[in-house]
Scaffold this motif. Structure first.
Motif, PDB file in Angstrom:
ATOM      1  N   ASP A 126       5.427  -3.524  -5.302  1.00  0.00           N
ATOM      2  CA  ASP A 126       5.569  -2.607  -4.171  1.00  0.00           C
ATOM      3  C   ASP A 126       6.976  -2.640  -3.818  1.00  0.00           C
ATOM      4  O   ASP A 126       8.162  -3.618  -3.878  1.00  0.00           O
ATOM      5  N   HIS A 162       7.088   2.132   3.525  1.00  0.00           N
ATOM      6  CA  HIS A 162       6.629   1.651   2.239  1.00  0.00           C
ATOM      7  C   HIS A 162       7.242   2.891   1.377  1.00  0.00           C
ATOM      8  O   HIS A 162       7.092   3.987   1.706  1.00  0.00           O
ATOM      9  N   LEU A 248       4.012  10.525  10.114  1.00  0.00           N
ATOM     10  CA  LEU A 248       4.173   9.128   9.462  1.00  0.00           C
ATOM     11  C   LEU A 248       5.289   8.681   8.384  1.00  0.00           C
ATOM     12  O   LEU A 248       5.276   7.754   7.852  1.00  0.00           O
ATOM     13  N   PRO A 250       8.846   9.890   5.858  1.00  0.00           N
ATOM     14  CA  PRO A 250       9.290  10.524   4.695  1.00  0.00           C
ATOM     15  C   PRO A 250       8.002  10.342   3.551  1.00  0.00           C
ATOM     16  O   PRO A 250       7.643   9.144   3.481  1.00  0.00           O
ATOM     17  N   PHE A 251       7.649  11.012   2.804  1.00  0.00           N
ATOM     18  CA  PHE A 251       6.938  10.809   1.650  1.00  0.00           C
ATOM     19  C   PHE A 251       7.129  11.685   0.317  1.00  0.00           C
ATOM     20  O   PHE A 251       7.958  11.089  -0.467  1.00  0.00           O
ATOM     21  N   ASN A 347       3.808 -10.659   9.988  1.00  0.00           N
ATOM     22  CA  ASN A 347       2.636 -10.504  10.194  1.00  0.00           C
ATOM     23  C   ASN A 347       1.675 -10.813   9.123  1.00  0.00           C
ATOM     24  O   ASN A 347       0.434 -10.461   9.096  1.00  0.00           O
TER      25      ASN A 347
ATOM     26  N   THR B 128      -1.412   5.266  -1.305  1.00  0.00           N
ATOM     27  CA  THR B 128      -0.957   6.345  -0.495  1.00  0.00           C
ATOM     28  C   THR B 128      -2.167   6.566   0.609  1.00  0.00           C
ATOM     29  O   THR B 128      -3.101   6.643   0.234  1.00  0.00           O
ATOM     30  N   TYR B 161       1.391   9.074   3.727  1.00  0.00           N
ATOM     31  CA  TYR B 161       2.622   8.176   3.679  1.00  0.00           C
ATOM     32  C   TYR B 161       2.228   6.901   2.805  1.00  0.00           C
ATOM     33  O   TYR B 161       1.095   6.766   2.364  1.00  0.00           O
ATOM     34  N   HIS B 162       3.163   6.113   2.406  1.00  0.00           N
ATOM     35  CA  HIS B 162       2.981   5.249   1.427  1.00  0.00           C
ATOM     36  C   HIS B 162       2.424   3.883   2.058  1.00  0.00           C
ATOM     37  O   HIS B 162       2.805   3.488   3.220  1.00  0.00           O
ATOM     38  N   GLY B 163       1.437   3.196   1.320  1.00  0.00           N
ATOM     39  CA  GLY B 163       0.830   2.159   2.069  1.00  0.00           C
ATOM     40  C   GLY B 163       1.311   0.985   1.131  1.00  0.00           C
ATOM     41  O   GLY B 163       2.071   0.861   0.191  1.00  0.00           O
ATOM     42  N   ARG B 164       0.776  -0.289   1.469  1.00  0.00           N
ATOM     43  CA  ARG B 164       1.077  -1.646   0.826  1.00  0.00           C
ATOM     44  C   ARG B 164      -0.015  -1.921  -0.243  1.00  0.00           C
ATOM     45  O   ARG B 164      -1.133  -2.126   0.136  1.00  0.00           O
ATOM     46  N   ALA B 165       0.202  -2.229  -1.399  1.00  0.00           N
ATOM     47  CA  ALA B 165      -0.603  -2.443  -2.307  1.00  0.00           C
ATOM     48  C   ALA B 165      -1.190  -3.840  -2.574  1.00  0.00           C
ATOM     49  O   ALA B 165      -2.236  -4.271  -2.615  1.00  0.00           O
ATOM     50  N   ASN B 255       0.215  -2.833   7.109  1.00  0.00           N
ATOM     51  CA  ASN B 255       0.198  -3.532   5.598  1.00  0.00           C
ATOM     52  C   ASN B 255      -0.134  -5.156   5.770  1.00  0.00           C
ATOM     53  O   ASN B 255       0.105  -5.688   4.616  1.00  0.00           O
TER      54      ASN B 255
END
Lengths: 428, 428
Positions: A126, A162, A248, A250-251, A347, B128, B161-165, B255
């Motif tokens: 990640d 992310h 949301l 930048p992508f 978190n 994503t 947007y990017h998420g957390r894997a 995340n």
């Protein structure tokens, strides 16, 4: 913090230490025996599996060939606890020191860097990009919100988001100009190649040992979970970004490419180049989970950073690259690496060995310390003058961008990060 | 699209087809022989390596044990081209069909699902999360901007947007209530457990074959790069989100956990449940890179989605779960899976086998079709009434959230996704 202090006192930092690898002793060398950064290499063109190497002068030492590791898996090495990492550093320092009895055996485990091909230094599960450059955030914010450049959360929250791991490459990457939706004055956007291609000067903090889901890492323990630091170019398409980023973030403006330098400079090597974590007068103190006495004394890094540009025309004319920027982390970064680790996990989010935390663009307060064209040209309004009468508002095809970093301090040996370079090529 | 049409015509979808696994023929079963979804399983408590299984009725078929694959690596299987995938589906369908000569040999390769432990269905390199739910985007936007709920880019850009894997888990996950910065009326934020914990009802589209960096996937080819679909709960801490998300998007509010259903329903299985891609009158047509004739005819999915809640008190009283939502993808999703693939790669970003694309919250136009508490309770202002006089504005510790999905159409066999469930537990 005690790790950093221990290492500072450690003989591996002695500026008088020399290596039997003569090139490591040259003035200005990025990789003296006091540095010992890790990377993944193979003989260029061999197609062999990647191996773990340590840069020394203009050579790479094959770590498994000298019996210092049993694995070729950098992520496993990164997951080691700080005690093991210190022991490895000491063994490397002793074996590479002038007069070492290991010289005869170890010489056969060297490969010239010029003959080596380098990989992205580890498997990155990640990638998180932070936004710690307060001058960058202020200048960019001012372009959009002249009266209120910094948002209210900036001085409380280490802002991050992310990034994309799959498109991370290593220095030398050819970066294809991205296509994307561009929105001009017309009602409808159109698809086209980005016309506002930019770079961002960042550091990449690489995670060592991870944490279990649901188990935050306290600020006092955070540095134990950092393995080291590299240079990072966060290529950015400003026109795509402006149209896509609400609400949301930048992508596609960012995820087409991110380039890393091949060598990870370890936290142990950086021990002499730590600095107090300080806040400007009047700024709020960090919340307790982002604050600790040891962290205040040594939490920051003191690294000089530079950006250089060489256009296709400059290259054809045989001219040198032109320096666009010289700045440093001391004044640029509002949050420290340890604060990013503590915030990221507060978190319960789990970090894993090899995860990458980008610093965000590290711009100093002065224009010549700015880490992106967005800032240097004020959003393209004031193009840079280049040799031969050229100008640059944004990157053009054929432009090669080089970032360098190094640490210097009286009483310590200079160490460097090498460089991260990348060249823009035309879109498909 | 031709792949989907071929499969539609394929005998594997024949509603008259029965299996020698009797439970697969029961009315309302999610996993009849027309479905054949893939997952990673092992005997519960065995600690063995994960194996690839196919759900059939209340059983799991061990794919390697019946000689249909040589690998236990789901990602390798996902990377296969559509022709190989269709051949595998046909072999499974023939072997599991009533009267098959394989029954004797294959029966030994079954494990009861009740005796199996399931993993996240594949290794997810990058995750994503998109924002295709236009009613969700409108309702949420209205809470912040009553006069202008949808931003100007929404109908042009498939926002993502990017998420957390690292924090993606499988159904059954215990989700620890996250800590985070909360900003109330006071000048300074404070650290505390989220008080506005929510879920989001999504689909997860899983990538099959990837693309090389710099090589976009055209809309006409996009479905060849999708392996299948699962259910996704995008747990969200609304109070953390409200304070952190400007300007780079959600981060710690999302995340800490994302939960997937264990079974990937393949694109081949979904072939009978495709629908036209339609836009409301007056909306702009998609840009050409997001449009194609075949895509217009069959680009959308027609899946019914439900959300159920069971609180600790409801469980203790022996009462059933309560349905909060029943909706579907037809009216909820403004963008199709193929459009997400084409958009994600138009800039040259590379997708890899196993990558996850979240749909975003799939809320229908009516309140009872809303896929989050944020919408159902209008930001907590109108708490839901629960059995026994309880109310819920946001999730409380002990709450179990279950999402289900299925496809029904006249002339086709019903297929289901199983469920994704998760239980909120108190923070550390």
């Amino acid at each position: 913090m005690s790790d950093a202090l221990d290492a500072t006192l450690n003989a591996t930092h002695d500026p008088a230490l020399c290596s039997w690898v003569a090139s490591a002793n040259a003035a200005g060398c990025d990789f003296p025996i006091q540095n010992l950064p890790f990377g993944r290499f193979r003989r260029a063109g061999s197609g062999e599996a990647w191996r773990i190497g340590v840069a020394i002068g203009d050579q790479v030492l094959d770590l498994r060939a000298v019996g210092l590791t049993e694995t070729d898996d950098m992520n496993r090495l990164m997951a080691a606890d700080p005690g093991e990492r210190r022991a490895l550093r000491q063994a490397l320092s002793r074996g590479l020191a002038a007069g070492s009895g290991a010289e005869g055996a170890w010489r056969a485990a060297l490969l010239a860097q010029a003959a080596a091909e380098m990989a992205v230094p580890c498997r990155i599960g990640d990638y998180t990009d932070f936004y710690t450059g307060i001058h960058h955030a202020t200048t960019v914010g001012r372009l959009f919100r002249p009266d209120n450049p910094l948002l209210p959360n900036y001085k409380w929250v280490p802002i991050g988001y992310h990034g994309r791991a799959s498109s991370i490459g290593v220095s030398g990457q050819a970066v294809r100009r991205p296509m994307g939706q561009l929105k001009g004055e017309a009602d409808a956007p159109e698809l086209g190649p980005s016309r506002r291609l930019d770079y961002e000067l960042e550091l990449g903090y690489l995670v060592g040992a991870g944490n279990a889901p649901g188990c935050p890492i306290g600020i006092g323990e955070a540095e134990r979970h950092l393995f080291g630091v590299c240079l990072l170019n966060d290529w950015s398409a400003r026109d795509i970004q402006a149209w896509e980023y609400q609400p949301l973030g930048p992508f596609l403006s960012k995820n087409f490419a991110t380039t890393l330098s091949p060598w990870i400079v370890t936290m142990e090597a950086l021990a002499p180049f730590r600095a107090p974590f300080e806040r400007p007068a009047g700024d709020p103190p960090p919340l307790p989970y982002l604050d600790a006495p040891g962290h205040r004394a040594h939490g920051a890094l003191d690294i000089v950073l530079e950006v250089w540009l060489q256009t296709a025309r400059m290259r054809a004319a045989g001219g040198p690259a032109m320096r666009l920027t010289r700045g440093g982390t001391r004044q640029a970064a509002y949050w420290t690496p340890a604060q990013l680790v503590a915030h990221h996990t507060v978190n319960g989010c789990n970090l894993q060995p090899g995860d990458l935390l980008g610093s965000g663009t590290l711009s100093g307060p002065a224009r010549e310390e700015a880490g992106s064209l967005l800032e240097l040209t004020l959003g393209g309004q004031q193009p840079l003058a280049l040799p031969g009468g050229d100008t640059r508002a944004w990157l053009e095809d054929g432009d090669t961008l080089v970032m360098r970093g190094y640490c210097e301090r009286a009483g310590a040996a200079r160490i460097g990060f090498g460089e991260v370079c990348g060249t823009v090529v035309a879109g498909a």
